[in-house]
Motif scaffolding. Structure first.
Motif, mmCIF file in Angstrom:
data_model
loop_
_atom_site.group_PDB
_atom_site.id
_atom_site.type_symbol
_atom_site.label_atom_id
_atom_site.label_comp_id
_atom_site.label_asym_id
_atom_site.label_seq_id
_atom_site.Cartn_x
_atom_site.Cartn_y
_atom_site.Cartn_z
ATOM 1 N N ASN A 81 0.804 -1.234 0.000
ATOM 2 C CA ASN A 81 0.000 0.000 0.000
ATOM 3 C C ASN A 81 0.833 1.278 0.000
ATOM 4 N N GLN A 82 2.009 1.211 -0.588
ATOM 5 C CA GLN A 82 2.841 2.403 -0.682
ATOM 6 C C GLN A 82 2.793 2.954 -2.105
ATOM 7 N N VAL A 83 2.647 4.274 -2.203
ATOM 8 C CA VAL A 83 2.706 4.938 -3.498
ATOM 9 C C VAL A 83 3.757 6.034 -3.442
ATOM 10 N N LEU A 84 4.638 6.049 -4.421
ATOM 11 C CA LEU A 84 5.639 7.106 -4.537
ATOM 12 C C LEU A 84 5.071 8.180 -5.461
ATOM 13 N N ILE A 85 5.082 9.428 -4.989
ATOM 14 C CA ILE A 85 4.583 10.541 -5.784
ATOM 15 C C ILE A 85 5.734 11.507 -6.029
ATOM 16 N N SER A 86 6.129 11.610 -7.289
ATOM 17 C CA SER A 86 7.246 12.464 -7.669
ATOM 18 C C SER A 86 6.706 13.751 -8.291
ATOM 19 N N LYS A 87 7.150 14.899 -7.775
ATOM 20 C CA LYS A 87 6.810 16.196 -8.337
ATOM 21 C C LYS A 87 8.094 16.848 -8.822
ATOM 22 N N ASN A 88 8.277 16.825 -10.128
ATOM 23 C CA ASN A 88 9.518 17.329 -10.734
ATOM 24 C C ASN A 88 10.752 16.702 -10.107
ATOM 25 N N GLY A 89 10.659 15.413 -9.812
ATOM 26 C CA GLY A 89 11.798 14.672 -9.282
ATOM 27 C C GLY A 89 11.883 14.602 -7.776
ATOM 28 N N LYS A 90 11.111 15.417 -7.069
ATOM 29 C CA LYS A 90 11.096 15.379 -5.608
ATOM 30 C C LYS A 90 10.035 14.376 -5.161
ATOM 31 N N VAL A 91 10.454 13.345 -4.424
ATOM 32 C CA VAL A 91 9.589 12.200 -4.148
ATOM 33 C C VAL A 91 9.073 12.209 -2.710
ATOM 34 N N LYS A 92 7.789 11.885 -2.574
ATOM 35 C CA LYS A 92 7.175 11.680 -1.264
ATOM 36 C C LYS A 92 6.575 10.286 -1.227
ATOM 37 N N LYS A 93 6.650 9.654 -0.069
ATOM 38 C CA LYS A 93 6.042 8.347 0.128
ATOM 39 C C LYS A 93 4.663 8.530 0.764
ATOM 40 N N GLU A 94 3.646 8.046 0.068
ATOM 41 C CA GLU A 94 2.283 8.145 0.555
ATOM 42 C C GLU A 94 1.663 6.752 0.581
ATOM 43 N N ASN A 95 0.378 6.691 0.919
ATOM 44 C CA ASN A 95 -0.327 5.414 0.984
ATOM 45 C C ASN A 95 -1.454 5.357 -0.041
ATOM 46 N N TRP A 96 -1.734 4.143 -0.500
ATOM 47 C CA TRP A 96 -2.876 3.915 -1.363
ATOM 48 C C TRP A 96 -3.499 2.576 -0.984
ATOM 49 N N GLU A 97 -4.767 2.391 -1.328
ATOM 50 C CA GLU A 97 -5.448 1.142 -0.969
ATOM 51 C C GLU A 97 -6.625 0.901 -1.901
ATOM 52 N N TYR A 98 -6.681 -0.309 -2.443
ATOM 53 C CA TYR A 98 -7.866 -0.730 -3.175
ATOM 54 C C TYR A 98 -8.851 -1.269 -2.147
ATOM 55 N N ILE A 99 -10.012 -0.631 -2.016
ATOM 56 C CA ILE A 99 -10.939 -0.985 -0.940
ATOM 57 C C ILE A 99 -12.178 -1.716 -1.463
ATOM 58 N N GLY A 100 -12.084 -2.281 -2.667
ATOM 59 C CA GLY A 100 -13.175 -3.067 -3.216
ATOM 60 C C GLY A 100 -14.252 -2.214 -3.864
ATOM 61 N N GLU A 101 -15.152 -2.884 -4.590
ATOM 62 C CA GLU A 101 -16.257 -2.203 -5.262
ATOM 63 C C GLU A 101 -15.756 -1.084 -6.175
ATOM 64 N N ASN A 102 -14.608 -1.346 -6.826
ATOM 65 C CA ASN A 102 -14.030 -0.387 -7.774
ATOM 66 C C ASN A 102 -13.673 0.961 -7.142
ATOM 67 N N ASN A 103 -13.269 0.936 -5.898
ATOM 68 C CA ASN A 103 -12.880 2.155 -5.189
ATOM 69 C C ASN A 103 -11.393 2.129 -4.849
ATOM 70 N N LEU A 104 -10.755 3.284 -5.034
ATOM 71 C CA LEU A 104 -9.335 3.415 -4.735
ATOM 72 C C LEU A 104 -9.140 4.615 -3.815
#
Length: 232
Positions: free
Chosen positions: A49-72
């Protein structure tokens, strides 16, 4: 996150991969489309459940989760965003913002990182790849015969060529449509005032001609086949 209207996504959802097909989603560089910002935002969905989000090369570690019923669920800068499945293949990932009709679009950089970089490019790609020739050519809306005559081609510097056609209908209404030489798209101009105009883009010339006739006759905008409306 900038979200955009798309009349194409509902027409092609039958071809989409399911959102729970996580192997297609993970470990790819998904570039966010935002025509109002020059920042390059890249999302990399990883295991645990980790997502890396890069903004012009600067990276932050955030969270993501598939919670069923086509929801993210995605955490971004301290806020949590709930998205519904819009469309997914190996090239394009469209997420519908909860309680809205607009979509957030991400492009797989390893597939089409440079060729597709705008909403217009996305719609054109999806139309070319998922709407059949029968779908594109079907037009049962126009109950009025018309004559069409090519007048000229116009092209902005390094921009696609648009051919201009004058259209005259049997009920004596007349107007112009502009057809792309490189795709099936066409548009007509819905004048707003003396300083700006609205271009109504359709998936092909037949839909555009139908829409033009309806607009000239009733002032209403035909929704079927409409790709996007752009003020210029």
């Amino acid at each position: 996150m900038k979200a955009y209207f798309s009349n194409v996504i509902p027409k092609i959802q039958q071809f989409s991969k399911k959102l729970d097909t996580l192997t297609l989603l993970k470990n790819q560089n998904w570039v966010l489309i935002d025509e109002s910002d020059d920042t390059k935002n890249v999302f990399i969905f990883r295991d645990k459940n980790q997502v890396l989000i890069s903004k012009n090369g600067k990276v932050k570690k955030e969270n993501w989760e598939y919670i069923g019923e086509n929801n993210l669920l995605i955490d971004i800068d301290g806020d949590s965003y709930l998205f519904k499945h819009g469309f997914l293949d190996e090239n394009i990932f469209a997420l519908k913002m909860d309680s809205q009709d607009n979509y957030v679009f991400l492009i797989n950089e390893s597939k089409y990182g440079f060729e597709i970089n705008s909403i217009s490019d996305i719609n054109e790609f999806l139309i070319d790849n998922y709407l059949s020739k029968e779908d594109l050519s079907r037009n049962t809306l126009l109950n009025n015969n018309y004559e069409i005559k090519k007048t000229k081609s116009k092209r902005a510097f390094f921009a696609p060529i648009w051919e201009t056609y004058k259209v005259g209908f049997d009920d004596r209404l007349k107007g112009e449509v502009y057809v792309s030489k490189t795709s099936n798209k066409a548009y007509f101009i819905d004048g707003i005032n003396y300083t700006s105009e609205m271009k109504r883009y359709y998936i092909n010339s037949e839909y555009c001609i139908s829409a033009l006739h309806q607009f000239l006759k009733t002032g209403n905008i035909l929704k079927e086949g409409l790709v996007e409306s752009v003020i210029s």
